[in-house]
Design an enzyme around this catalytic site. Structure first.
Site, mmCIF file in Angstrom:
data_model
loop_
_atom_site.group_PDB
_atom_site.id
_atom_site.type_symbol
_atom_site.label_atom_id
_atom_site.label_comp_id
_atom_site.label_asym_id
_atom_site.label_seq_id
_atom_site.Cartn_x
_atom_site.Cartn_y
_atom_site.Cartn_z
ATOM 1 N N SER A 235 44.114 29.642 46.845
ATOM 2 C CA SER A 235 42.558 30.066 46.865
ATOM 3 C C SER A 235 41.884 29.159 45.788
ATOM 4 C CB SER A 235 42.160 31.532 46.771
ATOM 5 O OG SER A 235 42.804 31.956 45.475
ATOM 6 N N HIS A 236 42.565 28.506 44.793
ATOM 7 C CA HIS A 236 42.027 27.851 43.598
ATOM 8 C C HIS A 236 42.785 26.466 43.648
ATOM 9 C CE1 HIS A 236 40.944 31.826 42.559
ATOM 10 N NE2 HIS A 236 40.058 31.377 41.968
ATOM 11 N N ALA B 62 37.408 27.974 38.742
ATOM 12 C CA ALA B 62 38.854 27.678 39.273
ATOM 13 C C ALA B 62 39.559 28.670 38.712
ATOM 14 C CB ALA B 62 39.199 26.292 38.179
ATOM 15 N N ALA B 63 40.946 28.852 39.181
ATOM 16 C CA ALA B 63 41.957 30.056 38.529
ATOM 17 C C ALA B 63 41.634 30.086 36.924
ATOM 18 C CB ALA B 63 43.393 29.769 39.052
ATOM 19 N N THR C 41 32.893 38.529 40.312
ATOM 20 C CA THR C 41 34.329 38.743 40.679
ATOM 21 C C THR C 41 34.976 39.151 39.182
ATOM 22 O OG1 THR C 41 35.074 36.684 40.857
ATOM 23 C CG2 THR C 41 34.667 37.938 43.049
ATOM 24 N N ASP D 28 46.226 36.910 36.044
ATOM 25 C CA ASP D 28 44.952 36.539 36.199
ATOM 26 C C ASP D 28 44.660 37.526 37.038
ATOM 27 O OD1 ASP D 28 42.473 35.362 36.724
ATOM 28 O OD2 ASP D 28 43.512 33.321 37.404
ATOM 29 N N ASP E 193 40.007 34.288 48.178
ATOM 30 C CA ASP E 193 41.040 34.784 49.119
ATOM 31 C C ASP E 193 40.298 35.337 50.352
ATOM 32 O OD1 ASP E 193 43.395 34.375 47.627
ATOM 33 O OD2 ASP E 193 43.175 35.847 46.471
ATOM 34 N N PRO F 102 54.425 39.996 36.560
ATOM 35 C CA PRO F 102 53.111 39.097 36.913
ATOM 36 C C PRO F 102 53.289 37.930 36.531
ATOM 37 C CG PRO F 102 52.698 41.357 35.525
ATOM 38 C CD PRO F 102 54.218 41.289 35.597
#
Length: 341
Positions: free
Chosen positions: A52-53, A127-128, A165, A183, A193, A310
């Site tokens: 997604s990024h 971006a992420a 978000t 993250d 997403d 994670p």
């Protein structure tokens, strides 16, 4: 571009993908310096399976640059404002080049004082967030970052969208282990997403968002077109999202998620907000023990049955990419080459 599941998957070297993305960004208005930073960020996300990024974001960068909404050639202005505080005016450009411009001073202050804050404003982040903090953990530091975005999330108990978000990213070193990195959006799902699910024609679980009438929906298109996302965890996620607005916008001098209007810039995708990064040097209190203590925590989490830490999926994807190349679908690659012209 399509999602990774709708087209044959190809593999290409990381450096080749980064070079292609950089060429596209320069072709559409970024300076070499800005294009290099953004291309590395997107290529890293693609490498680590954060689709997604990854290259999914490139058309959004291109349309935003074409709209005149963002300055792709901005030079960040770094201000040394206090012993543990750095402020950066990103000049209406992207946040990651602003971070890169201030990084050396931020590190110097964190090493000297034990903690330092970087406040970025007049910036766009698309971006992420984990690539902003993970490198600090690689250097033995602890890092926390928050960034707000455009209005698309309904606060818990409210009737209309207000927050972004508003993700939170954290990174810490861990002895004999990859850094501990997470993250997470404070919304129930990241906006990117939801976009990917819409493109794939997939349904979402209930609790992700609402439609234009405020009714719960599993249709990602209904969320994206007139609807809104929900915070994760009800009032708890909503409170964290509020905190991000205060830290990333009010504290830095950036815009709140609702304080900008891109209506005069068709094609604009990047939120014009702010970002805060806090970097801590654990050696000031723990010497070299902090990374070992992190390792002890990981071992105990595994001992009680936790099967995946994670960020672990990203590390596994990264290992595969280092051996075989970064996964890019044939359709995505064709789309990138078309953007290059």
């Amino acid at each position: 571009m399509s999602t990774p599941s709708t087209s044959p998957v190809l593999r290409m070297p990381f450096a080749e993908l980064q070079a292609l993305l950089q060429a596209i960004l320069q072709r559409h208005g970024c300076s070499e310096t800005v294009a290099n930073v953004l291309a590395h960020n997107c290529a890293s996300a693609q490498r680590d399976g954060a689709h997604s990024h990854g290259v999914f974001r490139i058309p959004g960068y291109v349309s935003t640059l074409a709209s005149g909404w963002v300055n792709g050639r901005a030079t960040a202005q770094v201000s040394d404002v206090a012993p543990g505080y750095v402020s950066v005016d990103a000049g209406g450009g992207f946040a990651q080049p602003a971070l890169a411009a201030a990084r050396a001073l931020l590190l110097e202050k964190a090493r000297s004082a034990g903690i330092a804050v970087l406040a970025i404003h007049n910036s766009h982040h698309f971006a992420a967030l984990w690539p902003d903090v993970e490198p600090f953990a690689d250097e033995g530091l602890v890092a926390l970052s928050v960034v707000n975005s455009m209005t698309c999330v309904v606060p818990h108990g409210a009737r209309k969208a207000l927050f972004g978000t508003n993700p939170i990213a954290f990174a810490a070193p861990c002895a004999e282990h990859d850094p501990i990195v997470f993250d997470m959006a404070t919304s129930a799902m990241a906006h990117g997403d939801v976009q990917i699910a819409a493109r794939a024609g997939e349904s979402l679980p209930l609790g992700i968002g609402v439609d234009a009438n405020g009714q719960p929906t599993t249709d990602p298109d209904a969320i994206l077109h007139g609807g809104a996302l929900l915070p994760f965890g009800g009032h708890k996620g909503s409170a964290l999202s509020m905190m991000v607005e205060l830290l990333a916008a009010a504290l830095t001098g950036g815009h709140f998620s609702w304080e900008f209007d891109w209506a005069a810039h068709p094609g604009a995708k990047t939120p014009w907000t702010g970002q805060l990064i806090i970097v801590i040097d654990p050696s000031k209190t723990q010497g070299q023990r902090f990374a070992q203590r992190s390792r002890e925590l990981v071992e105990q989490m595994q001992a009680v049955g936790l099967s995946r830490m994670p960020g672990e999926r990203r590390y596994r994807e990264r290992e595969v990419a280092q051996r075989e190349g970064v996964a890019v679908t044939a359709t995505e690659l064709q789309g990138l080459r078309e953007l290059l012209g």
